[in-house]
Enzyme design. Structure first.
Site, PDB file in Angstrom:
ATOM      1  N   ILE A 139     -11.809  -8.787   1.809  1.00 48.68           N
ATOM      2  CA  ILE A 139     -12.432  -8.120   2.953  1.00 48.68           C
ATOM      3  C   ILE A 139     -12.587  -6.623   2.734  1.00 48.68           C
ATOM      4  O   ILE A 139     -13.200  -5.945   3.550  1.00 48.68           O
ATOM      5  CB  ILE A 139     -11.619  -8.378   4.242  1.00 48.68           C
ATOM      6  CG1 ILE A 139     -10.152  -7.974   4.064  1.00 48.68           C
ATOM      7  CG2 ILE A 139     -11.710  -9.820   4.655  1.00 48.68           C
ATOM      8  CD1 ILE A 139      -9.306  -8.167   5.311  1.00 48.68           C
ATOM      9  N   ALA A 140     -12.021  -6.086   1.662  1.00 46.79           N
ATOM     10  CA  ALA A 140     -12.200  -4.662   1.365  1.00 46.79           C
ATOM     11  C   ALA A 140     -11.796  -4.410  -0.078  1.00 46.79           C
ATOM     12  O   ALA A 140     -10.996  -5.147  -0.662  1.00 46.79           O
ATOM     13  CB  ALA A 140     -11.358  -3.792   2.301  1.00 46.79           C
TER      14      ALA A 140
ATOM     15  N   GLY B 115     -10.986  -0.860  -2.656  1.00 47.87           N
ATOM     16  CA  GLY B 115     -10.882   0.586  -2.778  1.00 47.87           C
ATOM     17  C   GLY B 115     -10.522   0.994  -4.179  1.00 47.87           C
ATOM     18  O   GLY B 115     -10.532   0.187  -5.120  1.00 47.87           O
TER      19      GLY B 115
ATOM     20  N   MET C 225      -7.622   1.890  -5.418  1.00 51.18           N
ATOM     21  CA  MET C 225      -6.329   1.449  -5.928  1.00 51.18           C
ATOM     22  C   MET C 225      -6.066  -0.027  -5.704  1.00 51.18           C
ATOM     23  O   MET C 225      -5.230  -0.614  -6.392  1.00 51.18           O
ATOM     24  CB  MET C 225      -5.210   2.259  -5.261  1.00 51.18           C
ATOM     25  CG  MET C 225      -5.200   3.727  -5.628  1.00 51.18           C
ATOM     26  SD  MET C 225      -3.850   4.619  -4.815  1.00 51.18           S
ATOM     27  CE  MET C 225      -4.335   4.543  -3.108  1.00 51.18           C
ATOM     28  N   ALA C 226      -6.757  -0.641  -4.752  1.00 55.85           N
ATOM     29  CA  ALA C 226      -6.403  -2.010  -4.398  1.00 55.85           C
ATOM     30  C   ALA C 226      -7.573  -2.708  -3.730  1.00 55.85           C
ATOM     31  O   ALA C 226      -8.558  -2.073  -3.329  1.00 55.85           O
ATOM     32  CB  ALA C 226      -5.198  -2.015  -3.455  1.00 55.85           C
TER      33      ALA C 226
ATOM     34  N   LYS D 247      -2.777  -6.811   0.466  1.00 53.97           N
ATOM     35  CA  LYS D 247      -3.357  -5.751  -0.363  1.00 53.97           C
ATOM     36  C   LYS D 247      -2.832  -5.931  -1.777  1.00 53.97           C
ATOM     37  O   LYS D 247      -1.621  -5.871  -2.021  1.00 53.97           O
ATOM     38  CB  LYS D 247      -3.008  -4.378   0.185  1.00 53.97           C
ATOM     39  CG  LYS D 247      -3.442  -3.236  -0.728  1.00 53.97           C
ATOM     40  CD  LYS D 247      -3.471  -1.899  -0.013  1.00 53.97           C
ATOM     41  CE  LYS D 247      -4.700  -1.763   0.861  1.00 53.97           C
ATOM     42  NZ  LYS D 247      -4.933  -0.395   1.326  1.00 53.97           N
TER      43      LYS D 247
ATOM     44  N   ASP E  63      -2.356  10.343   2.626  1.00 56.79           N
ATOM     45  CA  ASP E  63      -3.759   9.927   2.450  1.00 56.79           C
ATOM     46  C   ASP E  63      -4.391   9.630   3.809  1.00 56.79           C
ATOM     47  O   ASP E  63      -5.002   8.589   4.018  1.00 56.79           O
ATOM     48  CB  ASP E  63      -3.829   8.699   1.538  1.00 56.79           C
ATOM     49  CG  ASP E  63      -5.260   8.431   1.035  1.00 56.79           C
ATOM     50  OD1 ASP E  63      -6.098   9.363   1.120  1.00 56.79           O
ATOM     51  OD2 ASP E  63      -5.533   7.324   0.574  1.00 56.79           O
TER      52      ASP E  63
END
Length: 664
Positions: free
Chosen positions: A38-39, A41, A43-44, A61, A155
């Site tokens: 679902i996503a 980025g 890093m993960a 994640k 972050d």
């Protein structure tokens, strides 16, 4: 699904991936069945997954391949994940679990169906100050809880602020940036910049070291973006943007959105001061300042010199005081006046404009005025004014702003709403980790939202911290105990099996924490479940003393009984002929062993044969199973008759006994 190019996105949006993902369908840690991604980025990647143990949907994640190969990183990751998991707050994405499945490092987290703050910025920014502060309030509340617990996010960015479909605001990824960045060089010219560069505090760019004030800086940048719709520093490369964070102040939002109160500019300036010593010490302090600004906005204050001066960083106030005037030779029109009394700039025209010449009117023709035209003009003006007033009324004039009453008592909140021309209505209460019992934990509409003048605002009062007692689980089956934990808003942890002589197999012996302990929602409770009595391997007691065997059985938790006694020519009296179960069998404590015990050989009465001839005596004794031996008695006459016998007549002896006869 759309993803911002600068970071992860956690909220589920229902989009489909273009290519199959090798993680989809995989079972992590024998517990999490991975679904669709679902996503993704830097890093993960985040996947929707099913927790098979607790039968619930979670977000998992998964760190990108390569990060989990470093044992030192894995250890840091576990350490930071555990710290984040201890952070329980309604505005923080809950961390349920972490693990390493054959090099695949992952986090199991709360799944938040909805969107991110990035989506809100795209659709609504620039937004009103009241709306922007209402959005920031739960974010700062989450960061304040983290800072109190000694955690720094590192972050903070719109992509890490998730907004659920029901309106809840959650901050994600606590501790992740620190786990990745520890022991890594961070400079403006080399190394790796962890975090989205648009929100990096200057000290993170220069040295890589961060405390709570780095999160405050990032939150100030997010507030600037909500107010203006743009980021404060732009550049062709990330290094250029990082350079500006170090060497340039964040501009005042009013330079892009004129009309913003000066105290709003001051709030942003304080949060984003390049010198971290000038920033609020942590998110809790910034949240207090946000509340002050929110109250001023709710009261309709256009300018508050004291509030502005209080929020403006000292260095900026000094620079403003020392700045020269545009024309040093010109007299200061405000000399001797209290600047704090001025609410608007004054413009002075040094040379008045000449009057506009009027057209000449012929002397022989007097001016004519049309009454009809004047009436039409007045009617048109009235229609325009009435339409404008009506439009203003329906679009804006009949609305007011919901004041911020979070944290107030019910009485104080009702009074504040009444002062704002609104009616308070008490809705369903809600638990809160930060708001004391009986105080306002939320409003509908949210603080800063538009509401009809004279309308109703529903307030929700805090029930305090949500806690549940561990139920009494002893004596339940394991399945019933797990159901009781679920019904009690707690989660099942692990089961440890233990031998028990008193508790039947499959029944709960105890729990950890014990019954009556007060825990947070979904806290794990471990069970100790009985395996029943511990098994015993029987020793073989055949041919051995029955009394000694009975003592051994008792010492090992067994019972024994003598089922019968029997004559035996092979087993001595009192010894065991047989046992059931036989020796070598595995039994359980409390079981019974049945024994057959020997009475020894069966005895026969020896008849008297004295005076009988030797042949008759021998036949009689041998017929009874005895052995016969003879000898000559002292003084024997050689007659061949029995003079003596041993054993003697009438004695009871075992068959096969030797009878010694003396002859005369």
């Amino acid at each position: 699904m759309q993803r911002d190019e600068h970071g992860d996105r956690h909220a589920r949006t229902g989009g489909a991936e273009a290519a199959p993902d090798p993680m989809t369908g995989r079972l992590l840690d024998r517990r999490y069945r991975i679904g669709s991604r679902i996503a993704r980025g830097g890093m993960a990647s985040v996947y929707e997954a099913t927790d098979l143990r607790l039968d619930r949907t979670v977000a998992v994640k998964v760190m990108h391949p390569g990060l989990g190969d470093d044992n030192e990183f894995a250890e840091r990751f576990v350490r930071e994940a555990r710290a984040a998991a201890r952070l329980s707050h309604p505005n923080v994405v809950a961390v349920y679990d972490q693990g390493d499945d054959d090099g695949t490092v992952f986090l199991a987290m709360e799944l938040i169906p909805g969107h991110t703050l990035r989506d809100v910025i795209r659709k609504e920014a620039p937004m009103s100050p009241a709306r922007a502060l209402a959005v920031m309030e739960p974010v700062l509340s989450a960061l304040a809880a983290a800072h109190r617990a000694g955690l720094v996010h590192r972050d903070v960015k719109p992509e890490n602020v998730l907004i659920a479909d029901d309106g809840r605001v959650k901050v994600a990824d606590f501790g992740l940036a620190k786990a990745v960045s520890t022991d890594t060089q961070h400079t403006a010219t080399g190394g790796v910049l962890i975090g989205t560069v648009s929100y990096l505090a200057p000290e993170l760019v220069v040295s890589g070291r961060a405390d709570a004030r780095a999160d405050v800086y990032a939150a100030g940048v997010v507030l600037f973006e909500l107010l203006t719709g743009t980021k404060p520093h732009e550049g062709e490369t990330p290094i250029q943007v990082a350079y500006k964070h170090v060497h340039e102040d964040v501009p005042a939002p009013s330079t892009l959105e004129p009309g913003l109160p000066a105290y709003v500019d001051a709030l942003v300036a304080r949060a984003t001061a390049r010198d971290r010593e000038l920033r609020p010490a942590d998110a809790a302090v910034l949240l207090h300042q946000v509340h002050r600004v929110g109250h001023a906005l709710a009261e309709g204050v256009l300018d508050d010199a004291d509030l502005t001066a209080d929020l403006t960083p000292i260095r900026m106030r000094l620079e403003s005081a020392e700045a020269p005037s545009p024309d040093d030779t010109a007299p200061d029109p405000f000399e001797g006046r209290d600047v704090g009394d001025m609410t608007a700039p004054i413009r002075v025209l040094e040379t008045p404009l000449p009057p506009r010449p009027r057209p000449p009117t012929p002397v022989d023709q007097p001016p004519r005025r049309s009454r009809k035209g004047l009436v039409l003009l007045l009617v048109a003006l009235l229609l325009v004014i009435g339409g404008g007033v009506g439009a203003w009324w329906f679009l804006d004039g009949r609305y007011t702003t919901t004041p911020g009453v979070l944290g107030m008592t019910q009485k104080a909140a009702e009074a504040a709403l009444e002062d704002a021309g609104l009616t308070a209505e008490v809705g369903d209460p809600a638990y809160s980790e930060t708001v004391p019992v009986g105080r306002v934990v939320g409003t509908d509409p949210d603080p800063g939202s538009r509401v009809l003048d004279g309308g109703t605002v529903t307030i929700s009062l805090s029930l305090g911290k949500e806690r549940y007692d561990v139920p009494k689980l002893k004596g339940m089956t394991e399945d019933d105990a797990q159901d009781a934990l679920s019904a009690g808003h707690l989660s099942f942890g692990t089961t440890t099996e233990k031998w028990s002589d008193t508790v039947a197999a499959g029944i709960v012996i105890s729990s950890s924490p014990k019954a009556g302990t007060t825990l947070r929602p979904d806290a794990p409770v471990d069970l100790v479940v009985s395996k029943g009595p511990q098994p015993v391997k029987l020793k073989d007691w055949v041919g051995k003393d029955a009394d000694a065997a009975a003592d051994w059985f008792t010492a090992h938790g067994l019972t024994s009984k003598v089922a019968s006694t029997e004559y035996s020519d092979d087993v001595a009296d009192g010894d065991i002929i047989s046992m059931d179960p036989p020796g070598g069998t595995t039994v359980h404590r409390g079981d019974e062993v049945s024994l057959i015990v020997s009475k020894g050989p069966e005895l026969v009465e020896v008849p008297s044969v004295r005076g009988s001839g030797i042949d008759a005596a021998r036949d009689k004794l041998e017929d009874l199973g005895f052995n016969v031996v003879t000898h000559q008695s002292p003084g024997s006459l050689g007659l061949g008759f029995v003079f003596s016998q041993s054993p003697g007549g009438g004695e009871m002896v075992a068959p096969g006994t030797t009878i010694d006869l003396g002859l005369i």
